[in-house]
Design an enzyme around this catalytic site. Structure first.
Site, mmCIF file in Angstrom:
data_model
loop_
_atom_site.group_PDB
_atom_site.id
_atom_site.type_symbol
_atom_site.label_atom_id
_atom_site.label_comp_id
_atom_site.label_asym_id
_atom_site.label_seq_id
_atom_site.Cartn_x
_atom_site.Cartn_y
_atom_site.Cartn_z
ATOM 1 N N ASP A 162 3.980 -1.257 -7.364
ATOM 2 C CA ASP A 162 5.257 -0.870 -6.769
ATOM 3 C C ASP A 162 6.306 -0.773 -7.877
ATOM 4 O O ASP A 162 6.394 -1.638 -8.751
ATOM 5 C CB ASP A 162 5.691 -1.895 -5.713
ATOM 6 C CG ASP A 162 6.791 -1.362 -4.813
ATOM 7 O OD1 ASP A 162 6.531 -1.160 -3.618
ATOM 8 O OD2 ASP A 162 7.911 -1.123 -5.324
ATOM 9 N N ILE A 163 7.088 0.264 -7.844
ATOM 10 C CA ILE A 163 8.081 0.518 -8.891
ATOM 11 C C ILE A 163 9.206 -0.533 -8.847
ATOM 12 O O ILE A 163 9.894 -0.758 -9.852
ATOM 13 C CB ILE A 163 8.652 1.948 -8.729
ATOM 14 C CG1 ILE A 163 9.176 2.479 -10.047
ATOM 15 C CG2 ILE A 163 9.704 2.027 -7.640
ATOM 16 C CD1 ILE A 163 9.521 3.973 -10.009
ATOM 17 N N GLY A 211 11.393 -0.768 8.382
ATOM 18 C CA GLY A 211 11.819 -0.702 6.987
ATOM 19 C C GLY A 211 11.034 0.291 6.146
ATOM 20 O O GLY A 211 11.070 0.249 4.916
ATOM 21 N N GLN A 212 10.312 1.200 6.820
ATOM 22 C CA GLN A 212 9.548 2.201 6.058
ATOM 23 C C GLN A 212 10.506 3.200 5.426
ATOM 24 O O GLN A 212 11.334 3.793 6.113
ATOM 25 C CB GLN A 212 8.568 2.926 6.985
ATOM 26 C CG GLN A 212 7.662 3.904 6.254
ATOM 27 C CD GLN A 212 6.641 4.543 7.196
ATOM 28 O OE1 GLN A 212 6.789 4.516 8.409
ATOM 29 N NE2 GLN A 212 5.613 5.139 6.612
ATOM 30 N N HIS A 223 1.178 3.417 3.874
ATOM 31 C CA HIS A 223 0.761 2.617 2.710
ATOM 32 C C HIS A 223 0.791 1.140 3.058
ATOM 33 O O HIS A 223 1.568 0.710 3.914
ATOM 34 C CB HIS A 223 1.662 2.902 1.499
ATOM 35 C CG HIS A 223 3.114 2.749 1.778
ATOM 36 N ND1 HIS A 223 3.847 3.705 2.458
ATOM 37 C CD2 HIS A 223 3.978 1.741 1.521
ATOM 38 C CE1 HIS A 223 5.100 3.291 2.586
ATOM 39 N NE2 HIS A 223 5.205 2.095 2.025
ATOM 40 N N LEU A 224 -0.052 0.386 2.373
ATOM 41 C CA LEU A 224 -0.074 -1.069 2.512
ATOM 42 C C LEU A 224 0.566 -1.675 1.279
ATOM 43 O O LEU A 224 0.302 -1.222 0.147
ATOM 44 C CB LEU A 224 -1.515 -1.579 2.574
ATOM 45 C CG LEU A 224 -2.234 -1.634 3.926
ATOM 46 C CD1 LEU A 224 -2.328 -0.257 4.561
ATOM 47 C CD2 LEU A 224 -3.625 -2.233 3.744
HETATM 48 P P1 AMP Z 1 8.211 1.221 2.338
HETATM 49 O O1 AMP Z 1 9.588 0.645 2.435
HETATM 50 O O2 AMP Z 1 7.180 0.391 3.026
HETATM 51 O O3 AMP Z 1 8.179 2.678 2.731
HETATM 52 O O4 AMP Z 1 7.794 1.081 0.816
HETATM 53 C C1 AMP Z 1 8.007 2.036 -0.144
HETATM 54 C C2 AMP Z 1 7.754 1.343 -1.449
HETATM 55 O O5 AMP Z 1 7.484 2.313 -2.433
HETATM 56 C C3 AMP Z 1 8.947 0.523 -1.956
HETATM 57 O O6 AMP Z 1 8.542 -0.829 -2.147
HETATM 58 C C4 AMP Z 1 9.317 1.198 -3.277
HETATM 59 O O7 AMP Z 1 9.705 0.283 -4.259
HETATM 60 C C5 AMP Z 1 8.019 1.894 -3.647
HETATM 61 N N1 AMP Z 1 8.166 3.116 -4.461
HETATM 62 C C6 AMP Z 1 9.032 4.125 -4.290
HETATM 63 N N2 AMP Z 1 8.829 5.098 -5.207
HETATM 64 C C7 AMP Z 1 7.792 4.672 -5.975
HETATM 65 C C8 AMP Z 1 7.114 5.213 -7.091
HETATM 66 N N3 AMP Z 1 7.464 6.401 -7.609
HETATM 67 N N4 AMP Z 1 6.098 4.508 -7.628
HETATM 68 C C9 AMP Z 1 5.752 3.299 -7.126
HETATM 69 N N5 AMP Z 1 6.352 2.740 -6.065
HETATM 70 C C10 AMP Z 1 7.356 3.401 -5.494
#
Ligand code: AMP
Ligand code: ZN
Length: 112
Positions: free
Chosen positions: A30-31, A90-91, A97-98
């Site tokens: 995760d970034i 919170g998506q 994704h998990l």
């Molecule tokens: P969600 O809130 O469950 O939709 O999670 C999205 C997740 O993706 C968040 O934890 C972000 O930090 C992560 N995210 C967003 N962009 C990227 C990226 N380019 N590479 C890796 N993780 C990312």
């Protein structure tokens, strides 16, 4: 699909290092990690919703999560798997994704 960031990463190996990859999914960091180890397990196919008739894929993702947990040293002390579904969940990225999180003790509930 379209301008989906996870589809973009999934179709281009140079966009993010893979912790794991197979024919159905890939795993990246995760970034913006909220735990010492915070990985994302992402289906290669653009699936938006959890209940989108994806029995096999969901089972597969959980099996991969346990494999990756072992591979990254999370097995000994445990970990948390989370799916954020929809706005109230919170998506923020509408591509299923998990979250696989661990590396410290996590409180119950939403307080990370
Ligand atoms: P969600 O809130 O469950 O939709 O999670 C999205 C997740 O993706 C968040 O934890 C972000 O930090 C992560 N995210 C967003 N962009 C990227 C990226 N380019 N590479 C890796 N993780 C990312
Ligand atoms: Zn996508």
């Amino acid at each position: 699909m379209g301008d989906c960031i996870f589809c973009e990463i999934g179709s281009d190996n140079s966009k993010a290092e893979r912790i794991y990859q197979d024919d159905y999914c890939f795993v990246i960091q995760d970034i913006n990690p909220i735990t010492p180890i915070h990985l994302l397990l992402i289906p290669t196919e653009h699936i938006v919703e959890l209940w989108d008739n994806q029995e096999k894929l969901l089972g597969h993702l959980l099996v991969v999560a346990s494999k990756v947990a072992e591979q990254t040293g999370l097995k000994a002390n445990g970990f948390r798997i989370t799916i954020n579904q929809g706005k109230d969940g919170g998506q923020t990225i509408p591509h299923l994704h998990l979250h696989l999180m661990g590396g410290r003790e996590l409180p119950w509930g939403t307080g990370f």
